[in-house]
Design an enzyme around this catalytic site. Structure first.
Site, PDB file in Angstrom:
ATOM      1  N   LYS A   1       0.823  -1.208   0.000  1.00  0.00           N
ATOM      2  CA  LYS A   1       0.000   0.000   0.000  1.00  0.00           C
ATOM      3  C   LYS A   1       0.866   1.272   0.000  1.00  0.00           C
ATOM      4  CE  LYS A   1      -3.993  -2.255   0.738  1.00  0.00           C
ATOM      5  NZ  LYS A   1      -3.632  -3.678   0.808  1.00  0.00           N
TER       6      LYS A   1
HETATM    7  C1  PLP Z   1      -4.344  -4.823   0.457  1.00  0.00           C
HETATM    8  C2  PLP Z   1      -3.545  -6.065   0.389  1.00  0.00           C
HETATM    9  C3  PLP Z   1      -3.828  -7.070  -0.546  1.00  0.00           C
HETATM   10  C4  PLP Z   1      -5.003  -6.976  -1.499  1.00  0.00           C
HETATM   11  O1  PLP Z   1      -4.854  -5.960  -2.438  1.00  0.00           O
HETATM   12  P1  PLP Z   1      -6.128  -5.423  -3.244  1.00  0.00           P
HETATM   13  O2  PLP Z   1      -5.655  -4.274  -4.020  1.00  0.00           O
HETATM   14  O3  PLP Z   1      -7.133  -5.041  -2.203  1.00  0.00           O
HETATM   15  O4  PLP Z   1      -6.619  -6.553  -4.076  1.00  0.00           O
HETATM   16  C5  PLP Z   1      -2.993  -8.169  -0.594  1.00  0.00           C
HETATM   17  N1  PLP Z   1      -1.954  -8.299   0.268  1.00  0.00           N
HETATM   18  C6  PLP Z   1      -1.666  -7.362   1.179  1.00  0.00           C
HETATM   19  C7  PLP Z   1      -0.524  -7.583   2.098  1.00  0.00           C
HETATM   20  C8  PLP Z   1      -2.435  -6.218   1.272  1.00  0.00           C
HETATM   21  O5  PLP Z   1      -2.135  -5.287   2.189  1.00  0.00           O
END
Ligand code: PLP
Length: 498
Positions: A113
């Site tokens: 993120k």
């Molecule tokens: C948010 C997240 C995901 C999923 O990503 P999306 O964009 O919501 O599909 C997968 N792995 C981790 C560690 C995340 O923080």
């Protein structure tokens, strides 16, 4: 380039307006009116650039109301000011045979993120200036764990902004929780919400569409926006790392220009994999997009059952909590494009999802999804096996979410025999999910997950990243818990809305 709502494309807005608003007023998602494509020779050009320049170039194809210098400045502030490894915010590493890991967790909160949320505050502040908005923007976030912390770090003490994060009370790991509840900064707030991520997301989405509440907030000189992946400003920086990884593979001689690759993504809200879909439509030669889910396998069924989406099912709390999602918001953008930008169709499907918790897409759109995507899922037991095997065989320690992706990729290879080189998105540092990772290695986690950090270091001979090691001394600052119906009151109180 203009942006339209997936549910009504008659009104067009600029990129800056889309980023400022977050969600479209009709409840749809802002999305580019068409997907731009790289011109002949552009990939070669990108191969010669560093990450920040690549980011400015690629984002510039969408954010056409920003100058190249503005975008370079945003990219430099995000990726070049010591919060990521110098020059290499998203390194690609060879795992085995045809599999490459794209490590997306080298930012300040150790999850992918950060790749978007370190740049979003800069894109948003620049956008506010462009649209002449003078009110304080209050960022409301619903998080399955990682977005919350990454958004808090990205927006902390950014002038003209406040940020308020809601997380599901029992749906995040102890490390994730402490990362958020110990957050520093003058403009931040954090509150647990009784329920799961979908409850938190729905509650926050309802605030965005509450006109009366918006008017009340405006009197206190505040307006709301979103840092969830429903905001286009979150999605566009994610396209960058898939293109960049393709260039890196060319530069290191692993592939030749034009060679097809696959991309595997551990998926929850469908944001990260949607970014890979955009990269493909921009003409990065991606053969198959491999969508990996945990036991909340609503997307696996969607892709394998010709576009029948059914969220009316049991919700599982798993060891990959950031993927514990039954309503994958960003799928709406995919629906829009595969239905040839038909806004009414998209609006109809979303209405059905709201009333019936399910819908079915038809005709060519259904064929399109089954052709471009392969979908699979992994339960917790198999996810742990993957972590253990990878560590034993390749000495690569991965987190639970990445393990889901690796496992589904292995199933894909078994099923298809496809030897195409494949990028697997690694979305979190293993120390973020330390208890589950220890468990997967056959070790008993300490009672206190924070103490388990030391144990994982001893057992594996690896080192916890600095921001996670620092949690050992962290103090909880936000201990509030609320019910879904109280979210307006909590928001008022924490934002000082009268
Ligand atoms: C948010 C997240 C995901 C999923 O990503 P999306 O964009 O919501 O599909 C997968 N792995 C981790 C560690 C995340 O923080």
């Amino acid at each position: 380039m203009k942006f339209v709502s997936t549910r009504d494309n008659s009104k067009k807005v600029s990129a800056a307006e889309a980023i400022v608003a977050g969600l479209a007023p009709d409840g749809g998602l802002f999305t580019p009116e068409y997907i731009p494509a790289f011109e002949e020779g552009k990939i070669k050009e990108l191969c010669r650039m560093g990450y920040e320049e690549r980011a400015a170039e690629i984002m510039g194809m969408y954010l056409t109301d920003f100058t190249k210098d503005e975008l370079l400045d945003c990219a430099a502030k995000a990726y070049g000011s010591g919060r990521f490894p110098k020059g290499e915010p998203a390194p690609v590493k060879k795992l085995k045979d045809n599999a490459y890991i794209l490590e997306l967790w080298h930012g300040p909160t150790c999850a992918f993120k950060d790749m978007a949320l370190q740049i979003l505050p800069h894109l948003l502040t620049a956008s506010l200036k462009k649209v002449g908005e003078k009110k304080t923007v209050c960022i409301l976030v619903a998080t399955s764990g990682d977005t919350g912390k990454a958004a808090l770090e990205g927006f902390r003490d950014v002038a003209g902004t406040k940020i308020l994060v809601f997380y599901p009370n029992n749906g995040v790991s102890a490390v994730q929780k402490l990362q958020m509840t110990s957050q520093k900064g003058e403009n931040v707030g954090v509150c647990a919400i009784n329920g799961n991520f979908d409850d938190a997301q729905t509650a926050v989405k309802n605030i965005f569409s509450d006109r009366a509440f918006a008017e009340k907030a405006a009197k206190s000189n505040i307006f709301f926006s979103s840092a969830n992946s429903i905001n286009w400003g979150r999605l566009v920086p994610q396209i960058v790392y898939y293109v960049s990884a393709y260039c890196d593979l060319i530069n290191s001689g692993e592939i030749t220009e034009g060679e097809e690759i696959n991309v595997t993504v551990p998926t929850g809200n469908f944001g990260n994999i949607l970014a890979a879909y955009f990269a493909k439509k921009m003409r990065i030669p991606i053969k198959t997009l491999i969508c990996a889910s945990n036991s909340n396998n609503v997307l696996t069924d969607f892709f394998n059952k010709d576009g029948y989406y059914n969220a009316d099912r049991k919700f599982f709390t798993t060891i990959s909590p950031s993927m514990d999602i039954l309503i994958s918001s960003n799928l709406e953008r995919l629906l829009y494009y595969i239905n040839d930008c038909d806004d009414r169709k998209t609006a109809g499907l979303m209405q059905k999802l709201k009333t019936d918790r399910s819908y079915k897409i038809e005709g060519d759109a259904a064929k399109a999804v089954s052709k471009e995507f392969f979908a699979g899922c992994l339960n917790d037991a198999d996810t742990k096996k993957v972590i253990n095997n990878l560590f034993c065989e390749s000495k690569y320690l991965c987190d639970t979410h990445t393990a889901v992706a690796v496992g589904v990729y292995e199933d894909y290879v078994k099923n298809t025999g496809d030897a195409t080189k494949t990028i697997i998105a690694s979305t979190a540092n293993p120390y973020k999910f330390v208890a589950s990772v220890l468990d997967a290695l056959g070790e008993k986690a300490a009672d206190n997950e924070i103490e388990a950090i030391d144990k994982l270091e001893q057992v594996t001979g690896t080192k916890a990243p600095a921001p996670i090691a620092a949690l050992k001394e962290a103090k909880e600052r936000f201990d509030g818990v609320c019910n879904r119906e109280d979210i307006l009151a909590v928001t008022e109180r924490m934002m000082g809305i009268k």
